[in-house]
Design a protein around this motif. Structure first.
Motif, PDB file in Angstrom:
ATOM      1  N   TYR A   1       0.801  -1.207   0.000  1.00  0.00           N
ATOM      2  CA  TYR A   1       0.000   0.000   0.000  1.00  0.00           C
ATOM      3  C   TYR A   1       0.846   1.275   0.000  1.00  0.00           C
ATOM      4  O   TYR A   1       0.304   2.375  -0.073  1.00  0.00           O
ATOM      5  CB  TYR A   1      -0.943  -0.002   1.212  1.00  0.00           C
ATOM      6  CG  TYR A   1      -1.941  -1.123   1.138  1.00  0.00           C
ATOM      7  CD1 TYR A   1      -3.111  -0.980   0.404  1.00  0.00           C
ATOM      8  CD2 TYR A   1      -1.711  -2.339   1.767  1.00  0.00           C
ATOM      9  CE1 TYR A   1      -4.035  -2.012   0.310  1.00  0.00           C
ATOM     10  CE2 TYR A   1      -2.624  -3.381   1.679  1.00  0.00           C
ATOM     11  CZ  TYR A   1      -3.779  -3.205   0.948  1.00  0.00           C
ATOM     12  OH  TYR A   1      -4.687  -4.229   0.854  1.00  0.00           O
ATOM     13  N   LEU A   2       2.149   1.155   0.057  1.00  0.00           N
ATOM     14  CA  LEU A   2       3.012   2.331   0.140  1.00  0.00           C
ATOM     15  C   LEU A   2       3.037   3.140  -1.151  1.00  0.00           C
ATOM     16  O   LEU A   2       3.179   4.361  -1.116  1.00  0.00           O
ATOM     17  CB  LEU A   2       4.441   1.923   0.517  1.00  0.00           C
ATOM     18  CG  LEU A   2       4.618   1.430   1.952  1.00  0.00           C
ATOM     19  CD1 LEU A   2       6.029   0.906   2.160  1.00  0.00           C
ATOM     20  CD2 LEU A   2       4.317   2.535   2.940  1.00  0.00           C
ATOM     21  N   ASP A   3       2.915   2.483  -2.309  1.00  0.00           N
ATOM     22  CA  ASP A   3       3.015   3.200  -3.580  1.00  0.00           C
ATOM     23  C   ASP A   3       1.894   4.214  -3.777  1.00  0.00           C
ATOM     24  O   ASP A   3       2.115   5.270  -4.376  1.00  0.00           O
ATOM     25  CB  ASP A   3       3.019   2.210  -4.750  1.00  0.00           C
ATOM     26  CG  ASP A   3       4.322   1.468  -4.868  1.00  0.00           C
ATOM     27  OD1 ASP A   3       5.336   1.945  -4.318  1.00  0.00           O
ATOM     28  OD2 ASP A   3       4.335   0.397  -5.509  1.00  0.00           O
ATOM     29  N   ASN A   4       0.708   3.934  -3.299  1.00  0.00           N
ATOM     30  CA  ASN A   4      -0.416   4.856  -3.463  1.00  0.00           C
ATOM     31  C   ASN A   4      -0.564   5.827  -2.296  1.00  0.00           C
ATOM     32  O   ASN A   4      -1.507   6.602  -2.270  1.00  0.00           O
ATOM     33  CB  ASN A   4      -1.727   4.082  -3.627  1.00  0.00           C
ATOM     34  CG  ASN A   4      -1.851   3.460  -4.986  1.00  0.00           C
ATOM     35  OD1 ASN A   4      -1.196   3.884  -5.938  1.00  0.00           O
ATOM     36  ND2 ASN A   4      -2.668   2.441  -5.101  1.00  0.00           N
ATOM     37  N   ALA A   5       0.349   5.777  -1.355  1.00  0.00           N
ATOM     38  CA  ALA A   5       0.225   6.624  -0.174  1.00  0.00           C
ATOM     39  C   ALA A   5       0.788   8.013  -0.436  1.00  0.00           C
ATOM     40  O   ALA A   5       1.841   8.182  -1.047  1.00  0.00           O
ATOM     41  CB  ALA A   5       0.963   5.991   1.002  1.00  0.00           C
ATOM     42  N   LEU A   6       0.047   8.997   0.020  1.00  0.00           N
ATOM     43  CA  LEU A   6       0.488  10.380  -0.048  1.00  0.00           C
ATOM     44  C   LEU A   6       1.320  10.707   1.191  1.00  0.00           C
ATOM     45  O   LEU A   6       2.247  11.504   1.130  1.00  0.00           O
ATOM     46  CB  LEU A   6      -0.746  11.282  -0.128  1.00  0.00           C
ATOM     47  CG  LEU A   6      -0.554  12.752  -0.338  1.00  0.00           C
ATOM     48  CD1 LEU A   6       0.150  12.998  -1.660  1.00  0.00           C
ATOM     49  CD2 LEU A   6      -1.898  13.458  -0.341  1.00  0.00           C
ATOM     50  N   ALA A   7       0.987  10.071   2.297  1.00  0.00           N
ATOM     51  CA  ALA A   7       1.701  10.249   3.559  1.00  0.00           C
ATOM     52  C   ALA A   7       1.449   9.016   4.422  1.00  0.00           C
ATOM     53  O   ALA A   7       0.534   8.244   4.153  1.00  0.00           O
ATOM     54  CB  ALA A   7       1.228  11.500   4.287  1.00  0.00           C
ATOM     55  N   LEU A   8       2.277   8.859   5.440  1.00  0.00           N
ATOM     56  CA  LEU A   8       2.158   7.718   6.342  1.00  0.00           C
ATOM     57  C   LEU A   8       2.014   8.214   7.771  1.00  0.00           C
ATOM     58  O   LEU A   8       2.789   9.063   8.223  1.00  0.00           O
ATOM     59  CB  LEU A   8       3.401   6.825   6.236  1.00  0.00           C
ATOM     60  CG  LEU A   8       3.539   5.704   7.253  1.00  0.00           C
ATOM     61  CD1 LEU A   8       2.417   4.684   7.095  1.00  0.00           C
ATOM     62  CD2 LEU A   8       4.891   5.020   7.114  1.00  0.00           C
ATOM     63  N   VAL A   9       0.990   7.702   8.456  1.00  0.00           N
ATOM     64  CA  VAL A   9       0.828   7.946   9.890  1.00  0.00           C
ATOM     65  C   VAL A   9       1.100   6.614  10.572  1.00  0.00           C
ATOM     66  O   VAL A   9       0.402   5.633  10.325  1.00  0.00           O
ATOM     67  CB  VAL A   9      -0.589   8.451  10.230  1.00  0.00           C
ATOM     68  CG1 VAL A   9      -0.752   8.599  11.736  1.00  0.00           C
ATOM     69  CG2 VAL A   9      -0.881   9.756   9.524  1.00  0.00           C
ATOM     70  N   TYR A  10       2.132   6.568  11.406  1.00  0.00           N
ATOM     71  CA  TYR A  10       2.500   5.345  12.117  1.00  0.00           C
ATOM     72  C   TYR A  10       2.107   5.526  13.571  1.00  0.00           C
ATOM     73  O   TYR A  10       2.627   6.401  14.264  1.00  0.00           O
ATOM     74  CB  TYR A  10       3.992   5.073  11.967  1.00  0.00           C
ATOM     75  CG  TYR A  10       4.386   3.688  12.411  1.00  0.00           C
ATOM     76  CD1 TYR A  10       4.226   2.607  11.560  1.00  0.00           C
ATOM     77  CD2 TYR A  10       4.912   3.459  13.678  1.00  0.00           C
ATOM     78  CE1 TYR A  10       4.579   1.327  11.957  1.00  0.00           C
ATOM     79  CE2 TYR A  10       5.264   2.176  14.075  1.00  0.00           C
ATOM     80  CZ  TYR A  10       5.101   1.130  13.216  1.00  0.00           C
ATOM     81  OH  TYR A  10       5.446  -0.144  13.611  1.00  0.00           O
ATOM     82  N   VAL A  11       1.163   4.723  14.030  1.00  0.00           N
ATOM     83  CA  VAL A  11       0.614   4.847  15.382  1.00  0.00           C
ATOM     84  C   VAL A  11       1.318   3.856  16.302  1.00  0.00           C
ATOM     85  O   VAL A  11       1.437   2.672  15.980  1.00  0.00           O
ATOM     86  CB  VAL A  11      -0.916   4.599  15.381  1.00  0.00           C
ATOM     87  CG1 VAL A  11      -1.481   4.773  16.778  1.00  0.00           C
ATOM     88  CG2 VAL A  11      -1.604   5.533  14.410  1.00  0.00           C
ATOM     89  N   VAL A  12       1.796   4.366  17.430  1.00  0.00           N
ATOM     90  CA  VAL A  12       2.506   3.547  18.416  1.00  0.00           C
ATOM     91  C   VAL A  12       1.769   3.635  19.744  1.00  0.00           C
ATOM     92  O   VAL A  12       1.365   4.726  20.164  1.00  0.00           O
ATOM     93  CB  VAL A  12       3.955   4.052  18.603  1.00  0.00           C
ATOM     94  CG1 VAL A  12       4.689   3.252  19.658  1.00  0.00           C
ATOM     95  CG2 VAL A  12       4.706   4.024  17.290  1.00  0.00           C
ATOM     96  N   ASP A  13       1.569   2.500  20.400  1.00  0.00           N
ATOM     97  CA  ASP A  13       0.979   2.471  21.737  1.00  0.00           C
ATOM     98  C   ASP A  13       2.075   2.864  22.719  1.00  0.00           C
ATOM     99  O   ASP A  13       2.983   2.079  23.006  1.00  0.00           O
ATOM    100  CB  ASP A  13       0.438   1.076  22.041  1.00  0.00           C
ATOM    101  CG  ASP A  13      -0.213   0.982  23.410  1.00  0.00           C
ATOM    102  OD1 ASP A  13      -0.120   1.943  24.203  1.00  0.00           O
ATOM    103  OD2 ASP A  13      -0.805  -0.070  23.699  1.00  0.00           O
TER     104      ASP A  13
END
Length: 194
Positions: free
Chosen positions: A139-151
């Motif tokens: 799914y990275l190729d179509n991503a405009l940005a990445l939000v990585y959520v960490v507990d």
């Protein structure tokens, strides 16, 4: 001695500018290659469209939709993180503008679309369970940005979250990234003393 410093500084500046030039060249080359591949695919789709009989309308419309998707791929904000990090709760609070705590794990993909007049933003959450993590890179190729959520309260899994974040960043190092330390409002469990 100052001559060696000056020469060392000049070499360091040359190396840094060479590194920036290399990264820029790599990015432009990859973009150009992707554009060429897209043009080839559009040409193939045009060829398929001409070969199909006129009576085969559903296939023609599917080819047209695929062609439009290739020419104008949808862009979305990709939301990733380990299972239990609170990705779905974060997305739900963005949409409803109030906090909510969802305890059901995402099995697969969860999509949320925000529309404001002519503006539209899609958030695509991919589940964080161990069996779904290998699919993140697709799914990275179509991503405009990445939000990585960490507990932020789960200290035992922080190294695992860090490892997966590094793997994702290595797949697409040019993608804008936001790391969200979730659950900071929750009370941390007391340390176990022995």
């Amino acid at each position: 001695m100052s001559g060696f410093r000056g020469m060392g500084l000049a070499v360091a500046m040359l190396a840094a500018s060479g590194g920036v030039a290399y990264v820029t060249w790599s990015y432009i080359s990859a973009k150009r290659k992707k554009q060429e591949q897209t043009q080839e695919l559009v040409a193939e789709l045009d060829h398929i469209q001409l070969e199909r009989p006129v009576s085969d309308r559903p296939t023609l419309s599917a080819v047209r939709e695929l062609r439009q998707e290739v020419q104008h791929p949808r862009k979305q904000v990709l939301v990733l993180g380990l299972d239990g990090s609170g990705k779905t709760s974060v997305l739900n609070s963005i949409v409803t503008n109030r906090g909510s705590h969802s305890t059901a794990p995402t099995e697969g993909i969860h999509a949320v679309c925000l529309t404001n007049g002519k503006s539209r933003m899609e958030f695509l959450e991919v589940g964080g369970s161990e069996k779904l993590r290998p699919f993140w890179e697709k799914y990275l190729d179509n991503a405009l940005a990445l939000v990585y959520v960490v507990d932020s309260t789960d200290h035992s899994r922080l190294p695992l979250a860090k490892m997966h974040l590094h793997q994702v960043v290595q797949q697409n190092s040019m993608l804008p990234l936001v790391v969200l330390a979730n659950k900071q409002d929750l009370q941390m469990p007391p340390p176990i003393c022995r």
